[in-house]
Design a protein around this motif. Structure first.
Motif, PDB file in Angstrom:
ATOM      1  N   UNK A 191       7.863  51.664  19.046  1.00  0.00           N
ATOM      2  CA  UNK A 191       7.748  52.795  18.127  1.00  0.00           C
ATOM      3  C   UNK A 191       6.656  53.751  18.607  1.00  0.00           C
ATOM      4  N   UNK A 192       6.921  55.045  18.549  1.00  0.00           N
ATOM      5  CA  UNK A 192       5.916  56.037  18.872  1.00  0.00           C
ATOM      6  C   UNK A 192       4.818  55.988  17.812  1.00  0.00           C
ATOM      7  N   UNK A 193       3.566  55.990  18.254  1.00  0.00           N
ATOM      8  CA  UNK A 193       2.448  55.878  17.328  1.00  0.00           C
ATOM      9  C   UNK A 193       2.143  57.222  16.665  1.00  0.00           C
ATOM     10  N   UNK A 194       1.709  57.140  15.411  1.00  0.00           N
ATOM     11  CA  UNK A 194       1.354  58.333  14.642  1.00  0.00           C
ATOM     12  C   UNK A 194       0.025  58.089  13.937  1.00  0.00           C
ATOM     13  N   UNK A 195      -0.664  59.165  13.612  1.00  0.00           N
ATOM     14  CA  UNK A 195      -1.842  59.060  12.760  1.00  0.00           C
ATOM     15  C   UNK A 195      -1.417  58.896  11.313  1.00  0.00           C
ATOM     16  N   UNK A 196      -2.249  58.231  10.526  1.00  0.00           N
ATOM     17  CA  UNK A 196      -1.850  57.991   9.132  1.00  0.00           C
ATOM     18  C   UNK A 196      -3.072  57.850   8.241  1.00  0.00           C
ATOM     19  N   UNK A 197      -3.002  58.532   7.089  1.00  0.00           N
ATOM     20  CA  UNK A 197      -3.988  58.344   6.021  1.00  0.00           C
ATOM     21  C   UNK A 197      -3.246  58.092   4.709  1.00  0.00           C
ATOM     22  N   UNK A 198      -3.859  57.291   3.852  1.00  0.00           N
ATOM     23  CA  UNK A 198      -3.232  56.860   2.584  1.00  0.00           C
ATOM     24  C   UNK A 198      -4.171  57.294   1.460  1.00  0.00           C
ATOM     25  N   UNK A 199      -3.768  58.352   0.728  1.00  0.00           N
ATOM     26  CA  UNK A 199      -4.667  59.045  -0.177  1.00  0.00           C
ATOM     27  C   UNK A 199      -4.109  59.068  -1.599  1.00  0.00           C
ATOM     28  N   UNK A 200      -5.000  58.895  -2.577  1.00  0.00           N
ATOM     29  CA  UNK A 200      -4.593  58.955  -3.983  1.00  0.00           C
ATOM     30  C   UNK A 200      -4.528  60.402  -4.450  1.00  0.00           C
ATOM     31  N   UNK A 231      14.447  47.629  14.135  1.00  0.00           N
ATOM     32  CA  UNK A 231      13.016  47.602  13.882  1.00  0.00           C
ATOM     33  C   UNK A 231      12.341  46.581  14.794  1.00  0.00           C
ATOM     34  N   UNK A 232      11.068  46.778  15.136  1.00  0.00           N
ATOM     35  CA  UNK A 232      10.330  45.736  15.864  1.00  0.00           C
ATOM     36  C   UNK A 232      10.277  44.444  15.052  1.00  0.00           C
ATOM     37  N   UNK A 233      10.056  43.334  15.752  1.00  0.00           N
ATOM     38  CA  UNK A 233      10.012  42.033  15.091  1.00  0.00           C
ATOM     39  C   UNK A 233       8.923  41.949  14.031  1.00  0.00           C
ATOM     40  N   UNK A 234       7.921  42.813  14.117  1.00  0.00           N
ATOM     41  CA  UNK A 234       6.822  42.794  13.150  1.00  0.00           C
ATOM     42  C   UNK A 234       7.283  43.041  11.725  1.00  0.00           C
ATOM     43  N   UNK A 235       8.501  43.587  11.558  1.00  0.00           N
ATOM     44  CA  UNK A 235       8.997  43.903  10.220  1.00  0.00           C
ATOM     45  C   UNK A 235       9.985  42.863   9.686  1.00  0.00           C
ATOM     46  N   UNK A 236      10.244  41.790  10.431  1.00  0.00           N
ATOM     47  CA  UNK A 236      11.167  40.752  10.001  1.00  0.00           C
ATOM     48  C   UNK A 236      10.811  40.292   8.581  1.00  0.00           C
ATOM     49  N   UNK A 237      11.809  40.143   7.671  1.00  0.00           N
ATOM     50  CA  UNK A 237      13.261  40.071   7.866  1.00  0.00           C
ATOM     51  C   UNK A 237      13.979  41.424   7.824  1.00  0.00           C
ATOM     52  N   UNK A 260      13.432  61.262  12.484  1.00  0.00           N
ATOM     53  CA  UNK A 260      13.050  62.348  13.383  1.00  0.00           C
ATOM     54  C   UNK A 260      13.739  62.252  14.738  1.00  0.00           C
ATOM     55  N   UNK A 261      14.429  61.145  14.987  1.00  0.00           N
ATOM     56  CA  UNK A 261      15.161  60.987  16.234  1.00  0.00           C
ATOM     57  C   UNK A 261      14.326  60.578  17.426  1.00  0.00           C
ATOM     58  N   UNK A 262      13.070  60.165  17.180  1.00  0.00           N
ATOM     59  CA  UNK A 262      12.212  59.773  18.299  1.00  0.00           C
ATOM     60  C   UNK A 262      11.614  58.383  18.126  1.00  0.00           C
ATOM     61  N   UNK A 263      12.084  57.633  17.145  1.00  0.00           N
ATOM     62  CA  UNK A 263      11.613  56.273  16.935  1.00  0.00           C
ATOM     63  C   UNK A 263      10.259  56.157  16.272  1.00  0.00           C
ATOM     64  N   UNK A 264       9.726  57.237  15.733  1.00  0.00           N
ATOM     65  CA  UNK A 264       8.379  57.189  15.155  1.00  0.00           C
ATOM     66  C   UNK A 264       8.375  56.826  13.680  1.00  0.00           C
ATOM     67  N   UNK A 265       9.318  57.342  12.923  1.00  0.00           N
ATOM     68  CA  UNK A 265       9.353  57.142  11.472  1.00  0.00           C
ATOM     69  C   UNK A 265      10.733  56.629  11.089  1.00  0.00           C
TER      70      UNK A 265
END
Length: 284
Positions: free
Chosen positions: A1-10, A168-174, A182-187
């Motif tokens: 997966x292409x890496x992205x920046x991320x913030x989680x805000x209320x 999805x990568x195995x990290x998301x199993x099951x 977006x067509x680039x594997x990022x989201x």
């Protein structure tokens, strides 16, 4: 997966009984933040995951029957949540926002959409279709406020169901596949059914190499995932489909147990948000 920046805000919060969100919970009222994901894509700029609350929610629930929504879930929306003030406080230039991803169309997830109406909207067709069905009482009972979603948003909608399906990568199993919006594997949009029609989460990989699953309202708390404790049937039957909801909860629990480095972020869990902010790999 292409890496992205991320913030989680209320962005705002509501209060209601914990017992309505988890079996055996306290009858006391609890604050539930409405979280917004700010995604920094290396080529696409900034995309938002949901919008949280907005002063528009108060205006839209002024009249009956929509006012029932505000009565049953009292909302806290301070002046600092006015759009221009809030977005500036996050260090975001509105011109850099290239789109918005909506997990589902409940009012606490779409209240800010009028500020983004000219941008691409990534969402489920099933959710948008359900929002546009007639019947004000029906919509309020289901947590929907159609006036919060301007018609211009419909014109800009790009549907999860029509995006390419990839593994999805195995990290998301099951969870094994998602929709490459977006067509680039990022989201990758991941269907998490049961809470309401057209309810999806989002899988992504951060720049610091953490795998995240934004679970929206598939659960209200990390504790529900850890302990496999669904809301009472009254809650899930009112909003969606109880058997499907519990199947999704079981899968989230399996993901938590099997993948200790996977961060699962419910949209209303202050504890999970705080752990993520502190940099813990176990967001559950």
């Amino acid at each position: 997966m292409k890496r992205v920046g991320f913030r989680w805000l209320a962005r705002g919060s509501c209060r209601h009984s914990e017992a309505m969100t988890i079996r055996g919970g306290s009858r006391c009222s609890v604050d539930f933040p409405a979280m917004v994901g700010v995604i920094h894509h290396p080529e696409r700029g900034i995309l938002l995951f949901d919008t949280g609350y907005d002063p528009a929610f108060i205006a839209e629930t002024h009249s009956f029957p929509e006012r029932l929504y505000r009565w049953t879930t009292p909302v806290s929306i301070g002046p600092e949540l006015e759009w221009r003030q809030w977005i500036a406080a996050q260090g975001v230039d509105p011109a850099d926002i290239s789109g918005v991803i909506i997990s589902h169309f409940h009012g606490d997830h779409v209240a800010g959409l009028r500020h983004l109406a000219g941008l691409p909207l990534y969402c489920a067709r099933a959710g948008l279709d359900n929002l546009r069905r007639p019947g004000r009482f029906r919509r309020v009972r289901q947590g929907l406020l159609a006036g919060l979603v301007p018609p211009a948003c419909d014109e800009q909608a790009q549907f999860f169901e029509q995006a390419p399906e990839i593994l999805l990568p195995d990290a998301f199993t099951p969870f094994t596949s998602g929709r490459d919006i977006l067509g680039d594997g990022s989201l990758l949009a991941v269907e998490l059914p049961g809470h309401c029609p057209g309810h999806w989460g989002l899988a992504l990989r951060t720049q610091d190499d953490r795998y995240l699953l934004l679970a929206a309202d598939a659960v209200w708390s990390a504790r529900a995932i850890e302990q496999r404790r669904p809301p009472p049937r009254l809650t899930t039957a009112l909003l969606g489909d109880t058997p499907m909801y519990r199947t999704t909860l079981d899968r989230l629990h399996q993901a938590h147990v099997r993948n200790r480095d996977l961060v699962i972020l419910p949209s209303h869990c202050a504890q999970a948000a705080a752990r993520f902010e502190q940099g813990g790999s176990d967001g559950n």
